[in-house]
Design an enzyme around this catalytic site. Structure first.
Site, PDB file in Angstrom:
ATOM      1  CE1 TYR A   1      59.428  25.776  90.042  1.00 45.98           C
ATOM      2  CE2 TYR A   1      61.581  25.147  90.901  1.00 45.98           C
ATOM      3  CZ  TYR A   1      60.490  26.001  90.902  1.00 45.98           C
ATOM      4  OH  TYR A   1      60.468  27.073  91.748  1.00 45.98           O
TER       5      TYR A   1
ATOM      6  CD  GLU B   1      58.472  29.233  90.027  1.00 49.21           C
ATOM      7  OE1 GLU B   1      58.600  28.738  91.156  1.00 49.21           O
ATOM      8  OE2 GLU B   1      57.398  29.737  89.640  1.00 49.21           O
TER       9      GLU B   1
END
Lengths: 382, 296
Positions: A101, A189
């Site tokens: 992530y 993101e």
């Protein structure tokens, strides 16, 4: 402005961030053509701005054209939490060794940029933050310094990413930071960021929120506009340049200033009613703006009364009063209007309205009185 | 007394021309009694507009007039540079009301101020400005809704709600020392805490009204500060109890992200810090009037 996944990936690609080979499709035939182009197996992904696509059946693996047809046919038109799928992203399916992530956003408390990196990607990062906060390596970046490759390298080490992924990830993070800053994102993101068995790192998803305030220096954003508004009222308001958010109640709200508009919603709620919208007309409460605001609210069938709450600062209340009267001549408003006008030139404003007051156009001296009246007129308790 | 600005404040208005917002607001501020001593415009140095001498740069204006505050209402794309120009010229107090500055520019300008120009306090951007009633008014607040003499200090994230707060108090005959609008952007130059600390230190301010709104955690941070460092009574109102998550409510900073930034969480934090929390601006005004009357 939130981007769709495909827009986010295309935005990433501009900054050199590696993504899977793929493209968009609006029909089953286009999906098949795109699959042939990307190379089987492919993933067919619903393009909606809401989480939980996979669980809702909006993301499917296809090994050949028949499977693409089946899945594309099923996903197009699918309703995912109120978002109807109109577009697909079809990309070559990647083999996944590990999922990570990575994101950048602004930390408002620290007043610096915040990077988040985790070796545990592919799951809700909010969940990781609660259950295993140590698994997220945070970094605060002073915008004056930016993010150097050296800093990115030590950050990647700290996050404990697998050895074969580290060098590529550090480079990718610098590019993602550039995308976030120069690309004027509120949020950039990647979840998941993947390592493939053959040792490549790339973005398998993209979540990008652009800063609307920076639109003036990004003419390329025009292609993103107008693709995400789901509420017809909001579309109408946007066309008229109004700062409007649709809600579920029956009292239409017009106020000047974001704080006062929010506060008006709260007070209506405290009086036992509920607001049909948030609408901040800002400093320009002239007849045109007022007419546009009344029109948009009038087009909402759920509205039973309209509360106009103006506190004049630069905005002069006499101008607002004239604006309301002029607007009423132009537009037939089906609901009664309650006015609360205060601040600069309030006395003159009230005098202008005095001869025009009726059971359809009511004036109240305070915000609380006006909210009570509007709620009563909407059929709620007073 | 007052905080940040008073009768000795001398203001340079940046970006002034016969049609600019800067001139419009600058003249309003001057009419209130504020010392507007200079304007800047790179193309009009040496001219005079409405009796305001114009200089090409802020540095020249400061040199010639001793200006110790600046007022910026230029369009968003010029605002960050204007802030840095004022700081570089040594202006200790900069008010920027410009709305719509990109967050990246704002974050960069803020951090440059902190690192390179520690002597400059920025108020805003995207704020209504500051008024010390009867002494100085920089920004867009209508002077006639403020009442000189104190004893209440007001700090607010919202523009029109600031006016509402002034109005509620003035109507009851309760005056203000200073009313500061810190603005609704993600990276405000001056925080609630800065203002709370200054009001606490100001002998004429005897009670503080704090108006917050949804988004971020500035109110929670303020609550912590109040619990440890503010002895004066504080009344607070937080707008946006009914705001839906994930939507920007007008201000760039007014957004509930997930479960963070809700009005309820902010009100709970403030109440736990001993603040009197009101549910609407009128209630806040009434609570403050009560407190002031008890102070005698």
């Amino acid at each position: 402005m939130d981007l769709f996944e495909y827009q986010g990936k295309q935005y990433f690609a501009r900054f050199g961030i590696p993504i899977s080979k793929g493209g968009v499709a609006d029909t089953v035939d286009q999906a098949v053509a795109q699959a042939e182009e990307s190379g089987y197996p492919v993933v067919v992904k619903a393009q909606v701005k809401v989480g939980g696509r996979g669980k809702a059946g909006g993301v499917k693996l296809a090994n050949d054209a028949d499977e693409v047809r089946t899945h594309a046919g099923n996903i197009l038109g699918l309703d995912i939490k109120g978002h109807v799928v109109k577009r697909l992203w079809v990309e070559h399916a990647s083999d996944i060794e590990r999922e990570y992530y990575a994101s950048f956003t602004l930390d408002r408390s620290a007043k610096k940029h915040l990077g988040m990196l985790s070796a545990e990607g592919g799951v809700e990062i909010e969940e990781v933050a609660v259950t295993n906060p140590d698994a997220i390596a945070l970094i605060h970046i002073d915008p004056v310094d930016g993010l150097s490759l050296d800093t990115a390298r030590s950050w990647v080490d700290r996050a404990g990413l697998d050895e074969p992924a580290r060098a590529q990830t550090a480079e990718l993070l610098v590019k993602l930071y550039t995308c976030y800053t120069e690309g004027d994102c509120d949020l950039a993101e990647i979840n998941p960021l993947i390592l493939t068995p053959d040792g490549r790192v790339h973005a398998l998803d993209a979540k990008v929120t652009l800063d609307d305030n920076a639109a003036y220096r990004h003419p390329e954003w025009d292609e993103f506009a107008g693709s995400d508004v789901e509420d017809e009222r909001e579309t109408r308001a946007k066309e008229r340049g109004l700062n409007y958010i649709g809600l579920d109640g029956s009292v239409g709200i017009i106020a000047n200033g974001a704080g006062l508009a929010m506060s008006t919603l709260d007070v209506v709620n405290q009086c036992g009613g509920s607001a049909a919208n948030f609408l901040d007309i800002g400093g320009g409460a002239n007849a045109d703006v007022m007419a546009a605001a009344l029109e948009v609210i009038n087009s909402d069938p759920a509205v039973r009364s309209i509360l106009v709450n103006i506190f004049g600062g630069i905005t002069r209340v006499d101008e607002v009063a004239n604006g309301v009267l002029e607007a009423l001549e132009r537009v037939h408003i089906s609901s009664p209007i309650v006015l609360r006008l205060d601040g600069t030139n309030a006395i003159a404003g009230r005098e202008i309205l005095a001869d025009h007051l009726s059971d359809r156009l009511v004036a109240e001296p305070t915000m609380l009185d006006a909210a009570r009246r509007a709620v009563a007129l909407a059929g709620g308790q007073s | 007394m007052s905080i940040f600005v008073d009768e000795n404040t001398k203001v340079v208005v940046q970006g002034i021309s016969p049609t600019s917002q800067g001139l419009y607001h600058g003249l309003r501020n001057r009419a209130y009694g504020t010392h507007v001593v200079a304007g800047t415009n790179p193309k009009r140095g040496g001219e005079e507009i409405e009796g305001i001498p114009i200089f090409a740069t802020v540095a020249e204006a400061v040199e010639a007039t001793g200006a110790n505050a600046s007022f910026i209402s230029v369009p968003p794309k010029f605002a960050a540079d204007a802030i840095i120009e004022a700081a570089a010229a040594g202006v200790p107090f900069v008010v920027c009301i410009t709305e719509g500055i990109p967050a990246q520019d704002e974050a960069l300008a803020y951090n440059r101020l902190v690192r390179e120009f520690a002597g400059t306090r920025l108020l805003g951007p995207n704020c209504p400005g500051i008024i010390s009633p009867g002494r100085c008014n920089i920004g867009i607040t209508s002077g006639d809704i403020a009442l000189p003499g104190g004893p209440v200090g007001i700090v607010s994230r919202s523009g029109t709600l600031t006016y509402q707060a002034l109005h509620e108090l003035s109507q009851q005959g309760v005056g203000q020392t200073t009313c500061v609008g810190i603005g609704g952007d993600p990276v405000p130059g001056t925080s609630f805490i800065d203002c709370l600390g200054a009001f606490e230190a100001d002998p004429d301010t005897r009670a503080i009204m704090m108006i917050g709104e949804i988004g971020g955690s500035a109110e929670e941070e303020a609550a912590e500060f109040i619990a440890t460092s503010v002895a004066k009574p504080v009344v607070s109102y937080v707008a946006g109890v009914t705001a839906p998550p994930g939507r920007k409510m007008g201000h760039a900073g007014a957004i509930i992200s997930g479960s963070k930034g809700t009005a309820q969480a902010k009100m709970d934090a403030l109440a736990a810090a001993g603040v009197t929390v009101a549910l609407n601006p009128t209630e806040a005004g009434e609570a403050m009037v009560d407190i002031v009357r008890k102070l005698g």
